[in-house]
Design an enzyme around this catalytic site. Structure first.
Site, PDB file in Angstrom:
ATOM      1  N   SER A 137       0.830  -1.208   0.000  1.00  0.00           N
ATOM      2  CA  SER A 137       0.000   0.000   0.000  1.00  0.00           C
ATOM      3  C   SER A 137       0.862   1.254   0.000  1.00  0.00           C
ATOM      4  O   SER A 137       1.789   1.395   0.817  1.00  0.00           O
ATOM      5  CB  SER A 137      -0.906  -0.004   1.243  1.00  0.00           C
ATOM      6  OG  SER A 137      -1.664   1.176   1.344  1.00  0.00           O
ATOM      7  N   SER A 189      -5.366  13.197  -3.499  1.00  0.00           N
ATOM      8  CA  SER A 189      -6.232  14.376  -3.444  1.00  0.00           C
ATOM      9  C   SER A 189      -5.665  15.558  -2.677  1.00  0.00           C
ATOM     10  O   SER A 189      -6.107  16.679  -2.879  1.00  0.00           O
ATOM     11  CB  SER A 189      -7.585  13.994  -2.836  1.00  0.00           C
ATOM     12  OG  SER A 189      -7.427  13.547  -1.496  1.00  0.00           O
ATOM     13  N   LYS A 248     -18.402  12.736  -6.725  1.00  0.00           N
ATOM     14  CA  LYS A 248     -17.551  13.872  -7.053  1.00  0.00           C
ATOM     15  C   LYS A 248     -17.883  14.363  -8.452  1.00  0.00           C
ATOM     16  O   LYS A 248     -18.844  15.093  -8.636  1.00  0.00           O
ATOM     17  CB  LYS A 248     -16.084  13.502  -6.844  1.00  0.00           C
ATOM     18  CG  LYS A 248     -15.756  13.318  -5.363  1.00  0.00           C
ATOM     19  CD  LYS A 248     -14.297  13.009  -5.114  1.00  0.00           C
ATOM     20  CE  LYS A 248     -13.939  13.067  -3.642  1.00  0.00           C
ATOM     21  NZ  LYS A 248     -14.677  12.112  -2.794  1.00  0.00           N
ATOM     22  N   THR A 278     -28.046  -1.508   3.301  1.00  0.00           N
ATOM     23  CA  THR A 278     -29.168  -1.148   2.441  1.00  0.00           C
ATOM     24  C   THR A 278     -28.637  -0.475   1.177  1.00  0.00           C
ATOM     25  O   THR A 278     -27.744   0.367   1.235  1.00  0.00           O
ATOM     26  CB  THR A 278     -30.122  -0.194   3.175  1.00  0.00           C
ATOM     27  OG1 THR A 278     -30.655  -0.869   4.317  1.00  0.00           O
ATOM     28  CG2 THR A 278     -31.269   0.236   2.279  1.00  0.00           C
ATOM     29  N   THR A 363      -5.575  14.751   8.225  1.00  0.00           N
ATOM     30  CA  THR A 363      -5.778  14.601   6.783  1.00  0.00           C
ATOM     31  C   THR A 363      -4.485  14.857   6.035  1.00  0.00           C
ATOM     32  O   THR A 363      -4.193  14.196   5.026  1.00  0.00           O
ATOM     33  CB  THR A 363      -6.874  15.568   6.305  1.00  0.00           C
ATOM     34  OG1 THR A 363      -8.054  15.380   7.099  1.00  0.00           O
ATOM     35  CG2 THR A 363      -7.219  15.327   4.855  1.00  0.00           C
TER      36      THR A 363
END
Length: 407
Positions: A137, A189, A248, A278, A363
């Protein structure tokens, strides 16, 4: 334990570090995006321009999308009524999955309620399908990918961001017979940089690994039909699993994977995040399918989007602002301090009606706090001029404040 006191301690820590997040109450109005109304705590309203939204192409107000949603809503009602396995699969869900499979040139696609869930559910399920799987990763992968890999109980290797030598070394150090998967993104991003897709595919071929790419910030916006960077670079056929979002560029809601029919069938059959959730409302699925189909035939929107991003970056660079520019549509301005990032965001909103949310740790790493602007084809010259003027005035003001605080 005094539970309330513990909560106070945790929240106060965020306030002290300048990282406490506040929500701005926004009322979007159909046909007016990126303009909206900000509902303040005192009940008053102020017109604002949204500069940090992810509705990259304004498809959330496209008449084709809205018409499809209205038709489905009138035909089916509000909700899906169940999970995909129990009464929650409709013709609208199947139609959307067919559109997505066609978009990416894959045999099949599988719809989730969000791209976060799609990443989490898929990556946490793969070791059940491939016992002994090792996942490699990228260090800057999205939180949803990290969480899925963390929860899967299998082996993982974190390679340095976009560092092919480090990835190669980690692949070479493991058992050549062990099943392997490389997980990475096409566009990251926060900085807006691209993943080295072709080189990673070459390593995957060399070491017998599967490839998993997150195209969340690229689908709809790159490639001849909007399938993402892998399509732009003619590499989709070399990717085993493609993750994307409908929330997006497509302006609606939901996430998905596109892969072989057997891969999608296995994830559908084993992933709790798919089985026990759901399904999306049929009207949402209908709107997303209409958006995907529309953008397959709208390269001019993608071109306008890239032009707007280039213009904004050029103008902000002209002011001497610390812009990160990797050639994508994302425009980060590094402030480097959580308090000043929030201060700059507040002043833009209060004084100029410009809304851009501060982005702080976790972040992004500490010391790289930023404002991230997301220009779109509907941000015209008037909106661009207002933003550049405001940043020109406020940046020097904030620089003076930083100097005073450090003195």
């Amino acid at each position: 334990m005094d539970y309330t006191a513990q909560l106070d301690t945790a929240l106060n820590r965020l306030h002290e570090e300048g990282r406490y997040r506040t929500f701005i109450d926004i009322e979007r109005r159909n046909g007016q995006f990126p303009h909206a109304m900000w509902r303040k705590d005192d009940g008053s309203e102020q017109p604002i321009t949204v500069w940090c939204g992810n509705d990259y192409l304004g498809m959330g107000q496209n008449p084709v999308v809205l018409e499809a949603m209205h038709e489905a809503l009138d035909a089916t009602g509000a909700g899906s009524g169940g999970t995909r396995n129990i009464s929650g699969t409709t013709v609208f869900h199947k139609r959307l999955e067919a559109e997505l499979a066609d978009l990416h040139g894959k045999e099949s696609a599988l719809l989730f309620t969000s791209a976060y869930i799609a990443n989490d559910a898929t990556l946490s399920t793969l070791p059940k399908l491939f016992p002994g799987l090792i996942i490699y990763s990228d260090a800057l992968n999205h939180a949803s990918m990290i969480e899925g890999i963390r929860r899967n109980g299998g082996e993982k290797r974190i390679f340095k961001h976009n560092d092919l030598d480090d990835l190669r070394a980690k692949l070479a150090a493991d058992d050549p017979d062990a099943p392997k998967l490389i997980a990475f993104e096409s566009i990251y991003s926060m900085d807006g940089d691209f993943g080295p897709i072709e080189a990673i595919c070459d390593l995957a071929d060399e070491f017998g690994a599967l490839t998993y790419i997150d195209e969340v910030h690229a689908v709809g916006m790159y490639g001849p039909r909007g399938a993402g960077v892998a399509e732009r670079d003619r590499l989709m056929h070399r990717i085993d699993i493609i993750n994307g979002t409908l929330a997006k560029a497509y302006g609606v809601m939901g996430g998905y994977i596109a892969a072989s029919a057997k891969m999608c069938d296995a994830i559908r059959s084993y992933a709790p995040g798919f089985i026990f959730t759901t399904s999306l409302p049929p009207a949402v699925a209908a709107g997303a399918a209409a958006s995907v189909a529309y953008l397959k035939r709208a390269p001019e929107l993608r071109e306008q989007h890239q032009v707007q991003a280039r213009i904004l970056k050029t103008r902000l660079k002209g002011l001497g602002l610390p812009i990160i520019d990797h050639g994508s549509h994302i425009v980060p301005v590094i402030v480097g301090d959580p308090v000043h990032t929030k201060q700059l965001s507040d002043m833009l909103l209060d004084g100029y009606g410009i809304y851009v949310q501060p982005i702080n740790f976790p972040t992004v790493p500490r010391g790289t706090e930023r404002l991230r602007f997301t220009p779109s084809p509907v941000h015209g010259p008037k909106e661009m001029d207002a933003l550049v003027h405001a940043m020109d005035e406020l940046w020097s003001h904030c620089a003076l404040n930083r100097a005073e605080l450090s003195a």
